[in-house]
Scaffold this motif. Structure first.
Motif, mmCIF file in Angstrom:
data_model
loop_
_atom_site.group_PDB
_atom_site.id
_atom_site.type_symbol
_atom_site.label_atom_id
_atom_site.label_comp_id
_atom_site.label_asym_id
_atom_site.label_seq_id
_atom_site.Cartn_x
_atom_site.Cartn_y
_atom_site.Cartn_z
ATOM 1 N N ILE A 105 39.160 36.649 34.265
ATOM 2 C CA ILE A 105 38.498 36.643 35.617
ATOM 3 C C ILE A 105 37.847 37.981 35.759
ATOM 4 O O ILE A 105 38.369 39.029 35.360
ATOM 5 N N VAL A 106 36.813 37.978 36.650
ATOM 6 C CA VAL A 106 36.189 39.043 36.978
ATOM 7 C C VAL A 106 35.911 39.077 38.668
ATOM 8 O O VAL A 106 35.877 37.768 39.112
ATOM 9 N N ALA A 107 36.328 40.173 39.591
ATOM 10 C CA ALA A 107 36.265 40.190 40.882
ATOM 11 C C ALA A 107 35.203 40.942 41.259
ATOM 12 O O ALA A 107 34.671 41.988 40.970
ATOM 13 N N VAL A 108 34.161 40.091 41.821
ATOM 14 C CA VAL A 108 32.765 40.672 42.074
ATOM 15 C C VAL A 108 32.634 40.965 43.588
ATOM 16 O O VAL A 108 33.294 40.431 44.689
ATOM 17 N N ASN A 109 31.631 41.902 43.884
ATOM 18 C CA ASN A 109 31.359 42.456 45.073
ATOM 19 C C ASN A 109 30.178 41.551 45.572
ATOM 20 O O ASN A 109 29.073 41.201 44.761
ATOM 21 N N HIS A 110 30.332 41.016 46.695
ATOM 22 C CA HIS A 110 29.440 40.155 47.473
ATOM 23 C C HIS A 110 28.034 40.714 47.241
ATOM 24 O O HIS A 110 27.048 39.866 47.157
ATOM 25 N N GLY A 317 29.072 38.249 38.158
ATOM 26 C CA GLY A 317 30.328 38.151 37.115
ATOM 27 C C GLY A 317 29.975 38.376 35.561
ATOM 28 O O GLY A 317 30.768 38.756 34.826
ATOM 29 N N TYR A 318 29.013 37.439 35.158
ATOM 30 C CA TYR A 318 28.656 37.487 33.795
ATOM 31 C C TYR A 318 28.478 38.777 33.356
ATOM 32 O O TYR A 318 28.457 39.216 32.300
ATOM 33 N N TYR A 319 27.585 39.547 34.005
ATOM 34 C CA TYR A 319 27.062 40.954 33.566
ATOM 35 C C TYR A 319 28.515 41.724 33.745
ATOM 36 O O TYR A 319 28.539 42.688 32.971
ATOM 37 N N TYR A 326 37.166 43.534 33.597
ATOM 38 C CA TYR A 326 37.802 42.128 33.909
ATOM 39 C C TYR A 326 38.861 42.762 35.023
ATOM 40 O O TYR A 326 39.235 43.642 35.129
ATOM 41 N N ALA A 327 39.437 41.720 35.660
ATOM 42 C CA ALA A 327 40.537 41.899 36.585
ATOM 43 C C ALA A 327 41.802 41.205 35.823
ATOM 44 O O ALA A 327 41.605 40.527 35.148
ATOM 45 N N ASN A 328 43.014 41.488 36.373
ATOM 46 C CA ASN A 328 44.373 41.221 36.098
ATOM 47 C C ASN A 328 44.475 40.074 36.951
ATOM 48 O O ASN A 328 44.960 40.402 38.096
ATOM 49 N N PRO A 329 44.591 38.853 36.573
ATOM 50 C CA PRO A 329 44.623 37.768 37.443
ATOM 51 C C PRO A 329 46.198 37.884 38.115
ATOM 52 O O PRO A 329 46.415 37.121 39.370
ATOM 53 N N GLU A 330 47.086 38.416 37.696
ATOM 54 C CA GLU A 330 48.582 38.511 38.108
ATOM 55 C C GLU A 330 48.339 39.438 39.487
ATOM 56 O O GLU A 330 49.122 39.134 40.501
ATOM 57 N N THR A 331 47.573 40.363 39.408
ATOM 58 C CA THR A 331 47.686 41.477 40.355
ATOM 59 C C THR A 331 46.371 41.820 41.422
ATOM 60 O O THR A 331 46.316 42.366 42.270
#
Ligand code: KG4
Ligand code: ZN
Length: 340
Positions: A105-110, A317-319, A326-331
């Motif tokens: 998972i990646v956390a993307v800036n809008h 997110g692809y780039y 990547y992000a940690n989906p737990e936190t």
């Protein structure tokens, strides 16, 4: 790589599936009808609507892409900036899917999403959109007005931004003043087509050429004071002229500072995105500007890629995944004031 993008930062519940940079599906469930009667986005209503819609929207995006959740390699979700309680709905849905299916998972800036909207292609890879750097991006939406210099994907420099209202917000507020409803940008665009843009004289804010920022509150105040004592029938008789005058003041200002930024940073390519970029007059004006400076210009290739959507989040997110970010989906948590 198959990417599932999820976006719930404001009042659109969105999910999209990409194959690399190609859009396989792009589902947008707009809440405009729920917020219209309140004249703007009501956070609690947005949250509830996102909660009701997020699962069906994701399912539809997978179905239209002819894939199942197991085919997805990467989850890309908006972390911010945006409305906190709205962002949480999309973020929690993405985390749950990623954990259940052992997906990255990646956390993307809008805002990065809006910039990347310029590089999306259809499922045949059209239009061809090679990266050309440095690029100068103008991003204009209901929440943001920014000039950003891109030296590469993920390498951004904020060059100028609004000091108060965003351009879309200014259009929305002036529309409200005229009794035109929400969102105002599209209504103002329609009325402005048959109006006289010189009907009202509005100020040219921040005349200093060294300043690359924006400020729309003075325009809005001047507009308000000039018409506040008019009887209703006079306003109604001049809705087109008033819309054309305000819209043209906003767009002239947008392009005046963007031109100064072009002259200062000498980009090799121009980008325009954000909800206000759906406006055909702004698109025409920026095309003229690009011609003047002899620069290639990219615009999102479809109208719905200007306003909020998840395809742009999936591409950012692809780039981001290629950079290993990547992000940690737990936190993972939202960041409603995220900076680019
Ligand atoms: O990007 P967006 O969907 O959401 C935000 O991130 O804010 O932008 C919404 C904004 C609203 O202010 C809306 O009035 C404006 O974009 N907008 C337009 C047009 N379509 C949407 N403004 C001018 N002309 C349009 N056709
Ligand atoms: Zn947006």
């Amino acid at each position: 790589m198959y990417i599932l993008g999820i976006e719930t930062s404001c009042d659109d519940t969105c999910a999209a599936v990409l194959h690399d940079n190609q859009i396989l599906s792009n589902v947008i469930s707009s809440q405009v009808d729920l917020h219209r009667q309140w004249g703007g986005v009501v956070p609690d209503i947005a949250k509830r609507a996102h909660q009701e819609r997020i699962s069906p929207v994701i399912e539809t995006s997978l179905k239209r892409a002819k894939l199942t959740i197991k085919d997805i390699d990467l989850l890309a979700v908006t972390k911010g900036p945006g409305l906190a309680i709205a962002l949480s709905v999309g973020l929690n849905a993405a985390k749950k899917i990623a954990l259940e299916n052992h997906q990255k998972i990646v956390a993307v800036n809008h805002i990065e999403g809006h910039i990347m909207a310029n590089f999306l292609t259809n499922s045949f890879g059209k239009p061809h959109r090679p990266f050309i750097f440095p690029a100068l991006a103008l991003t204009v939406s209901g929440g943001h007005t920014k000039i950003i210099l891109l030296r590469g994907v993920g390498d951004y420099q904020l060059v100028g931004e609004t000091l108060d209202d965003a351009a879309g917000e200014a259009l929305d507020k002036s529309a409200k003043l005229l009794g035109l409803g929400y969102p105002g940008g599209p209504v103002i665009e329609r009325l402005a087509k048959s109006g006289d843009s010189h009907y009202l004289k509005l100020p040219s804010p921040l005349a200093d050429k060294k300043i690359l920022d924006y400020s729309f509150s003075g325009l809005k105040t001047s507009f308000y004071y000039q018409i506040k004592d008019w009887p209703k029938d006079k306003i109604n008789a001049h809705l087109s002229d008033l819309s054309a005058s305000f819209q043209s003041a906003v767009f002239d200002f947008l392009l005046r500072k963007f031109s100064l930024a072009i002259e200062k940073y000498h980009p090799s390519c121009l980008l325009l995105s954000g909800g206000v970029a759906a406006n055909l007059t702004l698109r025409k004006n920026i095309r003229t500007l690009a011609k003047k400076y002899d620069l290639p210009l990219y615009l999102p290739f479809k109208k719905e890629l200007n306003t909020d959507n998840a395809a742009m989040i999936a591409l950012a997110g692809y780039y981001q995944a290629q950079r290993g970010d990547y992000a940690n989906p737990e936190t993972l948590d939202i960041d409603s004031r995220a900076e680019l």
